[in-house]
Design an enzyme around this catalytic site. Structure first.
Site, PDB file in Angstrom:
ATOM      1  CD  GLU A 158      -3.129  -0.997   2.103  1.00 33.71           C
ATOM      2  OE1 GLU A 158      -2.930  -0.362   3.153  1.00 33.71           O
ATOM      3  OE2 GLU A 158      -4.212  -1.539   1.821  1.00 33.71           O
ATOM      4  CD  GLU A 322      -4.241  -6.105   2.402  1.00 33.56           C
ATOM      5  OE1 GLU A 322      -4.981  -5.515   3.218  1.00 33.56           O
ATOM      6  OE2 GLU A 322      -3.036  -5.825   2.260  1.00 33.56           O
TER       7      GLU A 322
HETATM    8  C1  GLA Z   1      -4.341  -2.798   4.828  1.00 29.26           C
HETATM    9  C2  GLA Z   1      -2.950  -3.400   4.926  1.00 29.26           C
HETATM   10  C3  GLA Z   1      -2.890  -4.647   5.717  1.00 29.26           C
HETATM   11  C4  GLA Z   1      -3.786  -4.586   6.928  1.00 29.26           C
HETATM   12  C5  GLA Z   1      -5.187  -4.288   6.471  1.00 29.26           C
HETATM   13  C6  GLA Z   1      -6.192  -4.273   7.584  1.00 29.26           C
HETATM   14  O1  GLA Z   1      -5.008  -3.093   3.694  1.00 29.26           O
HETATM   15  O2  GLA Z   1      -2.371  -3.610   3.668  1.00 29.26           O
HETATM   16  O3  GLA Z   1      -1.544  -4.851   6.097  1.00 29.26           O
HETATM   17  O4  GLA Z   1      -3.340  -3.599   7.791  1.00 29.26           O
HETATM   18  O5  GLA Z   1      -5.207  -3.021   5.883  1.00 29.26           O
HETATM   19  O6  GLA Z   1      -7.486  -4.051   7.102  1.00 29.26           O
END
Ligand code: GLA
Ligand code: ZN
Length: 686
Positions: A158, A322
């Site tokens: 991210e 995710e």
């Molecule tokens: C983000 C991060 C993850 C985690 C999630 C939790 O997307 O990439 O490492 O912290 O949020 O929702």
């Protein structure tokens, strides 16, 4: 891409199911690691993103490496037929590094150096950090590049945010010099220097925007954001040098983000640029299902929108890197997904082009801030609990959908989104502070097509417009001459173009066009917008279109007509009975201008005419009421239809032609009842 050609974005011909797996948190618990391997099979998960925050486990001291634990993870996963998405660890650093090389730490906009801790907070210019990431990435590539379990690279995590340290200030100045051909006057001109005496007499005076609003220089703000995108991509490119060299055939991705509540694009980086540097677009989806401010269907529409944007970035399937199988831990209220919602929400991602359902995270952490974040395996370590069972059900379903992998969703309709314009309009002081809502306006136009199951691409300005029958351009505040000429060609060559209020007001430097509207836009639309009226939140006006009155709020454009047909007029105020909606034939095409922000029913009726006229087809002949969505992915011999009920009631759907249930093989005809949150996946022969 031809309509039915498959694109295997990961070299895998199966749906990926699994997600972030952090064995590095459990290295002193071999019993747990052994359980993991059993639970992976029981949960029908097959792909694990490993090493995302594992730098301190991989390099506990500078230059001292420990890969043995990761070797074992690779072996164990491979033994059960699983795959690894291997991450580069730059999303967080070991403490020794921040201590020894403070330049890796980020400096915030107030010019305060941040302490060690947290994550996603490194300086993206720091030569030390760039060197350290390249070294560790190279070692990972050498060690695992040839491992048969390796599926792809997950670069960092991210990417986002900016750094205002001296290194970054220098890099920014160099970037500005290159952009403006070393001509300081050109910078002053582009940034409207004389305003509040902001003219620079030396390059060294140029600095990043500060949080106290000292600058208020919109051109500078815009260029800073562009620089942040370019510098982040540059950092990313630096990270992947050894990977491209050692593992040229292993695809590379990094996980993109979106605003979690409105499901609008992430504001920090221009993903239309970033997408060109990854092999596969992937993103992290965290919609607040079952919230208390909107219906499930309204939220589902927004999820559809953002998926269609991220899919369109590369015009190919994408990955859901995710999502949560249950709740997250960082919303205001972290509500569990109701029974059925997990399968439904997972299938919605696939329906819009995802070739994966991956989670954060696979096993719930025991400590720190994410210990209550939803996961496949909970602290109870049990395959019996509800969430685990729902995940396993998704896994079984995905196993039946291998033929969907690689298939796309062609579309005749495009909506244009632009990061530059988004930044500029948010900066603009004017209009309504709370009511600009540029990306939300795109969703408002997207809604009609979503309700009617007509596939839409949400595209950016660097793409080919010519393949779309209908191009919708809401609130494109910033338009360069290039974009204007692209639109001109599109309409001239037969496209149908729809544009709205607050479009084409400024150029790429956020400088207004003089002489009213740009002359080419005036020519295309046969009008000249002469005033934009901003309404108070409670103010209402209305537009009369085809003898029906539609409510207007927030914005109304006063329009001077020069050749266009008037299709609708305002009902009230000093511009009552003047044009609100116009159409104009231009070249082979047609251009519509919508002057005001109108209720959803207007979009429904207005676009229905265009849908009929341009023969814009639905994904299927399935009929249903509001809150049900049918999306299709097209294989060569058949279509996969995802029938999804985003309401809390059962919903009848009428199937049209005969279909086969993709999971059970059952033949289906006539009517079907979808239970609350039910999803059915059916195959239709062509
Ligand atoms: C983000 C991060 C993850 C985690 C999630 C939790 O997307 O990439 O490492 O912290 O949020 O929702
Ligand atoms: Zn920096």
């Amino acid at each position: 891409m031809p309509k039915n050609e498959k694109t295997y974005i990961t070299n895998a011909n199966f749906m990926l199911h699994g997600g972030d797996y952090n064995p590095d948190q459990w290295l002193d618990r071999p019993d747990i690691l052994a359980d993991d391997i059993k639970l992976m099979q029981l949960s029908h998960t097959n792909t694990f993103s490993v090493g995302i925050f594992a730098w301190s486990a991989l390099e506990p001291e500078e230059g001292v490496y420990n890969f043995e634990w990761l070797d074992k993870i690779f072996e164990d996963i491979y033994r059960i037929g699983g795959r690894v998405i291997l991450a580069t660890p730059s999303g967080a650093r070991p403490a020794w590094m921040s201590q020894k090389y403070p330049e890796v730490l980020r400096v915030n906009a107030a010019r305060v150096k941040q302490l060690h801790g947290g994550r996603h907070n490194h300086c993206f210019t720091s030569p030390v950090y760039r060197e350290k990431t390249q070294t560790i990435n190279g070692l990972l590539a050498e060690r695992y590049g040839g491992h048969p379990a390796l599926l792809m690279w997950h670069i960092s995590n991210e990417y986002g945010g900016d750094c205002h340290c001296d290194l970054c200030q220098n890099a920014f100045r160099e970037w500005v010099k290159v952009k403006y051909n070393h001509d300081l006057k050109a910078v002053n001109d582009a940034w409207w220097g004389p305003f509040w005496s902001h003219t620079y007499s030396d390059w060294s005076q140029i600095e990043s925007p500060s949080p106290n609003g000292e600058s208020m220089v919109h051109g500078l703000n815009l260029d800073w954001r562009r620089f942040v995108t370019d510098q982040t991509i540059d950092f990313f490119e630096n990270e992947i040098v050894p990977l491209k060299k050692i593992t040229p055939d292993v695809p590379i991705t990094t996980n993109f983000m979106a605003d979690t509540f409105d499901l609008i694009p992430f504001q920090g980086l221009d993903y239309s640029k970033f997408a060109k540097h990854v092999d596969v677009v992937s993103w992290d989806a965290y919609p607040a299902w079952h919230n208390d401010w909107e219906s499930t269907a309204d939220l589902a529409m927004k999820v559809g929108f953002i998926n269609d944007l991220y899919r369109s970035l590369k015009q190919q399937p994408f990955l859901t890197m995710e999502m949560t199988p249950s709740a997250v831990n960082w919303h205001q209220v972290n509500k569990a997904k109701r029974p059925g919602m997990h399968l439904l929400s997972a299938m919605q991602m696939v329906a819009h082009g995802s070739d994966s359902v991956l989670y954060f995270q696979w096993r719930k952490s025991r400590g720190s801030s994410e210990k209550f974040h939803g996961a496949v395996v909970d602290h109870d370590n049990s395959p019996e609990n509800r969430v685990f069972q729902e995940v396993a059900k998704v896994g079984v379903t995905l196993e039946k959908l291998a033929d969907v992998v690689g298939t796309n969703r062609p579309s005749d309709v495009a909506i244009l989104y632009d990061w530059d314009s988004n930044w500029a309009i948010n900066d603009a002081q004017g209009f309504g502070l709370e009511s600009k809502r540029y990306p939300q306006t795109l969703q408002q136009h997207y809604r009609t097509f979503w309700e009617k199951d007509i596939p839409v691409d949400v595209i950016t300005k660097d793409q080919d417009f010519s393949k779309y029958k209908l191009l919708i351009v809401p609130m494109l505040y910033l338009m360069s001459e290039d974009t204007i000429s692209q639109l001109k060609t599109y309409a001239a060559e037969g496209g149908t173009l729809v544009m709205t209020y607050i479009s084409g007001l400024v150029n790429e430097h956020d400088l207004t066009y003089l002489g009213g509207w740009h002359k080419d836009l005036q020519e295309i639309f046969g009008i000249k917008p002469v005033e934009t009226d901003t309404l108070y939140p409670k103010d209402r006006n209305a537009v009369m279109f085809r003898q029906k009155s539609y409510e207007l709020k927030d914005y109304a454009t006063v329009i001077e007509v020069n050749g266009a047909n008037v299709e609708g007029v305002y009902e009230d105020d000093f511009y009552a009975n003047t044009p609100a909606l116009t159409s104009h034939s231009y070249g082979q095409g047609k251009a519509y201008y919508i002057g005001g922000r109108l209720e959803d029913d207007f979009q429904r009726d207005f676009y229905q005419e265009l849908i009929d006229e341009l023969v814009l087809e639905s994904a299927s002949d399935v009929k249903h009421g509001r809150g049900v969505s049918v999306q299709a992915r097209h294989a060569s011999e058949k279509d996969y239809l995802f029938l999804m009920n985003f309401t809390e009631q059962s919903q009848p759907v009428s199937l049209g032609s005969a279909v086969t249930d993709a999971l059970t093989g059952e033949q289906l005809t006539g009517d079907l009842l979808l239970e609350k949150y039910e999803v059915r996946i059916v195959e239709k022969q062509k």
